[in-house]
Scaffold this motif. Sequence first.
Motif, PDB file in Angstrom:
ATOM      1  N   ASP A 111     -15.277  55.414  41.201  1.00 43.12           N
ATOM      2  CA  ASP A 111     -15.231  55.446  39.850  1.00 43.12           C
ATOM      3  C   ASP A 111     -13.745  55.177  39.430  1.00 43.12           C
ATOM      4  O   ASP A 111     -13.291  54.275  38.656  1.00 43.12           O
ATOM      5  CB  ASP A 111     -15.664  56.479  38.995  1.00 43.12           C
ATOM      6  CG  ASP A 111     -17.404  56.333  39.097  1.00 43.12           C
ATOM      7  OD1 ASP A 111     -17.714  55.283  39.405  1.00 43.12           O
ATOM      8  OD2 ASP A 111     -17.898  57.296  38.602  1.00 43.12           O
ATOM      9  N   SER A 153     -17.373  52.025  32.031  1.00 42.80           N
ATOM     10  CA  SER A 153     -16.829  52.965  33.257  1.00 42.80           C
ATOM     11  C   SER A 153     -15.943  53.697  32.986  1.00 42.80           C
ATOM     12  O   SER A 153     -15.949  54.949  33.381  1.00 42.80           O
ATOM     13  CB  SER A 153     -16.283  51.853  34.271  1.00 42.80           C
ATOM     14  OG  SER A 153     -17.283  50.746  34.795  1.00 42.80           O
ATOM     15  N   SER A 160     -25.413  50.294  30.957  1.00 41.98           N
ATOM     16  CA  SER A 160     -25.290  49.514  32.235  1.00 41.98           C
ATOM     17  C   SER A 160     -26.099  48.542  32.135  1.00 41.98           C
ATOM     18  O   SER A 160     -25.918  47.429  33.117  1.00 41.98           O
ATOM     19  CB  SER A 160     -25.620  50.796  33.223  1.00 41.98           C
ATOM     20  OG  SER A 160     -27.006  51.205  33.133  1.00 41.98           O
ATOM     21  N   ASN A 189     -12.081  51.807  42.183  1.00 41.62           N
ATOM     22  CA  ASN A 189     -12.859  50.456  41.928  1.00 41.62           C
ATOM     23  C   ASN A 189     -13.137  50.191  40.277  1.00 41.62           C
ATOM     24  O   ASN A 189     -12.934  49.080  39.889  1.00 41.62           O
ATOM     25  CB  ASN A 189     -13.921  50.242  42.740  1.00 41.62           C
ATOM     26  CG  ASN A 189     -13.738  50.152  44.088  1.00 41.62           C
ATOM     27  OD1 ASN A 189     -12.823  49.157  44.705  1.00 41.62           O
ATOM     28  ND2 ASN A 189     -14.241  51.151  45.004  1.00 41.62           N
ATOM     29  N   ARG A 190     -13.697  51.039  39.724  1.00 43.24           N
ATOM     30  CA  ARG A 190     -14.307  50.915  38.330  1.00 43.24           C
ATOM     31  C   ARG A 190     -13.308  51.095  37.117  1.00 43.24           C
ATOM     32  O   ARG A 190     -13.479  51.029  35.868  1.00 43.24           O
ATOM     33  CB  ARG A 190     -15.624  51.799  38.422  1.00 43.24           C
ATOM     34  CG  ARG A 190     -16.743  51.236  39.131  1.00 43.24           C
ATOM     35  CD  ARG A 190     -17.929  52.005  38.694  1.00 43.24           C
ATOM     36  NE  ARG A 190     -19.103  51.546  39.535  1.00 43.24           N
ATOM     37  CZ  ARG A 190     -20.466  51.872  39.010  1.00 43.24           C
ATOM     38  NH1 ARG A 190     -20.846  52.581  38.196  1.00 43.24           N
ATOM     39  NH2 ARG A 190     -21.458  51.297  39.988  1.00 43.24           N
ATOM     40  N   ASN A 191     -12.079  51.670  37.465  1.00 43.39           N
ATOM     41  CA  ASN A 191     -11.198  51.830  36.538  1.00 43.39           C
ATOM     42  C   ASN A 191      -9.836  51.226  37.081  1.00 43.39           C
ATOM     43  O   ASN A 191      -9.486  50.229  36.287  1.00 43.39           O
ATOM     44  CB  ASN A 191     -11.008  53.231  36.324  1.00 43.39           C
ATOM     45  CG  ASN A 191     -12.173  53.904  35.324  1.00 43.39           C
ATOM     46  OD1 ASN A 191     -12.220  53.758  34.296  1.00 43.39           O
ATOM     47  ND2 ASN A 191     -13.146  54.425  36.065  1.00 43.39           N
ATOM     48  N   PHE A 244     -18.393  46.273  31.092  1.00 46.81           N
ATOM     49  CA  PHE A 244     -18.340  47.319  32.260  1.00 46.81           C
ATOM     50  C   PHE A 244     -16.913  48.084  32.166  1.00 46.81           C
ATOM     51  O   PHE A 244     -17.108  49.377  32.536  1.00 46.81           O
ATOM     52  CB  PHE A 244     -18.377  46.397  33.778  1.00 46.81           C
ATOM     53  CG  PHE A 244     -18.363  47.176  34.811  1.00 46.81           C
ATOM     54  CD1 PHE A 244     -19.528  47.741  35.057  1.00 46.81           C
ATOM     55  CD2 PHE A 244     -17.215  47.329  35.745  1.00 46.81           C
ATOM     56  CE1 PHE A 244     -19.532  48.496  36.401  1.00 46.81           C
ATOM     57  CE2 PHE A 244     -17.294  48.130  36.873  1.00 46.81           C
ATOM     58  CZ  PHE A 244     -18.486  48.611  37.304  1.00 46.81           C
ATOM     59  N   LEU A 258      -9.919  47.660  38.161  1.00 41.07           N
ATOM     60  CA  LEU A 258     -10.658  46.904  36.933  1.00 41.07           C
ATOM     61  C   LEU A 258      -9.539  46.721  36.166  1.00 41.07           C
ATOM     62  O   LEU A 258      -9.432  45.517  35.579  1.00 41.07           O
ATOM     63  CB  LEU A 258     -11.834  47.428  36.421  1.00 41.07           C
ATOM     64  CG  LEU A 258     -12.733  46.661  35.617  1.00 41.07           C
ATOM     65  CD1 LEU A 258     -13.309  45.232  36.323  1.00 41.07           C
ATOM     66  CD2 LEU A 258     -13.928  47.592  35.182  1.00 41.07           C
TER      67      LEU A 258
END
Length: 345
Positions: A200, A285, A308, A203-205, A281, A208
């Motif tokens: 998280d 996230s 989601s 990759n997701r913050n 997203f 991103l």
Amino acid sequence: MNIPASNSTLSNPPKRPFFREAHWTYNILLPTCAVIIVFGLLANLTNIVVFLKAGVKDNVTTMMLSISVSDLVYLTLMSPAPYVFIVSHFADNGLFPFDTDLITELLYWPAMVFYDFSAFISVLLGVTRCACVAMPLQFKSVFTKTRTVKLILASFVLAFALRIPILSVYRVARRTDPDTNVSYVYVANHNRKAMTRINDVLNRNTLLYINFIIMITCVCVLSFKLHQASVIRSSHSSTPATNSEQASEKPDNQGMSSKDVRVIKSVVLVCSIFITSQAPFLIYSTARLINPEFDVFAKLHNLFAMSSTISRTCSYLNASVNIFVYYNFNSKYKSVFLSMLRKRK
């Protein structure tokens, strides 16, 4: 809609909390996702065939072909999930005789590797075009086809490496129901909470946000250059009509021909689609990272599920709609595509 591995000891796992209540996101978006995926598979297959027939002779076409291949793999890996969710949501007795995580979890994270790969290529596409337009003399000869291929391969290695922590969590195991003495295969996980947290944050913050900022910057620079080119072309609108077509293919004072303008427009649209599809997203996230209750099996699990679902629908659209950009702004693509249609008729 990231579903965790089941901890049930039953041979027929129960429905997840995601599907206990009917939400408009499920009733509308789940069937829509199934349709989008089918269209996306056909669209990316078409893109690949058309690009190969047209000839992959430059770095822009090479990157667009790579995006189509990556999006095709992503949609292929993701395609079973919506149908599992649809059955689980709409069918009262739609229980599967196996752990549905075998479809959702084991395919979801490899699919995300290819989704990241497409994102990296989109960023690379934006950066290379931005550099070539902003400083053509310095970068026109730098981004050759060979170097582009190397950058694409490096992007895939990076996308895979960044997902290794979460990919290492899951494994297929066998469990026996003590009541029925029936064994079945399920998805086991090890150290999931810690690895998910790493995924998280990384990759997701962090990643991103970096991609998002780079893409927005590239779109702004390219849009400004397009505006400059349009002003210059407007000032030359008094050119005689007999010479207008020849003049349109020649570079203007900004070193941009009409072909260059079409390429830049297609790149801007591809980048803009990426930015628009990533925005939901990015928001959910970030919220998930800030508030632990905004997660699966937590207090705000219904809101998380809806968010989601919307985000995943946007990701399917992102991997499916580039065919319209290529058709409208790539004359070679359009010519080959129409030629293929005429031959089929």
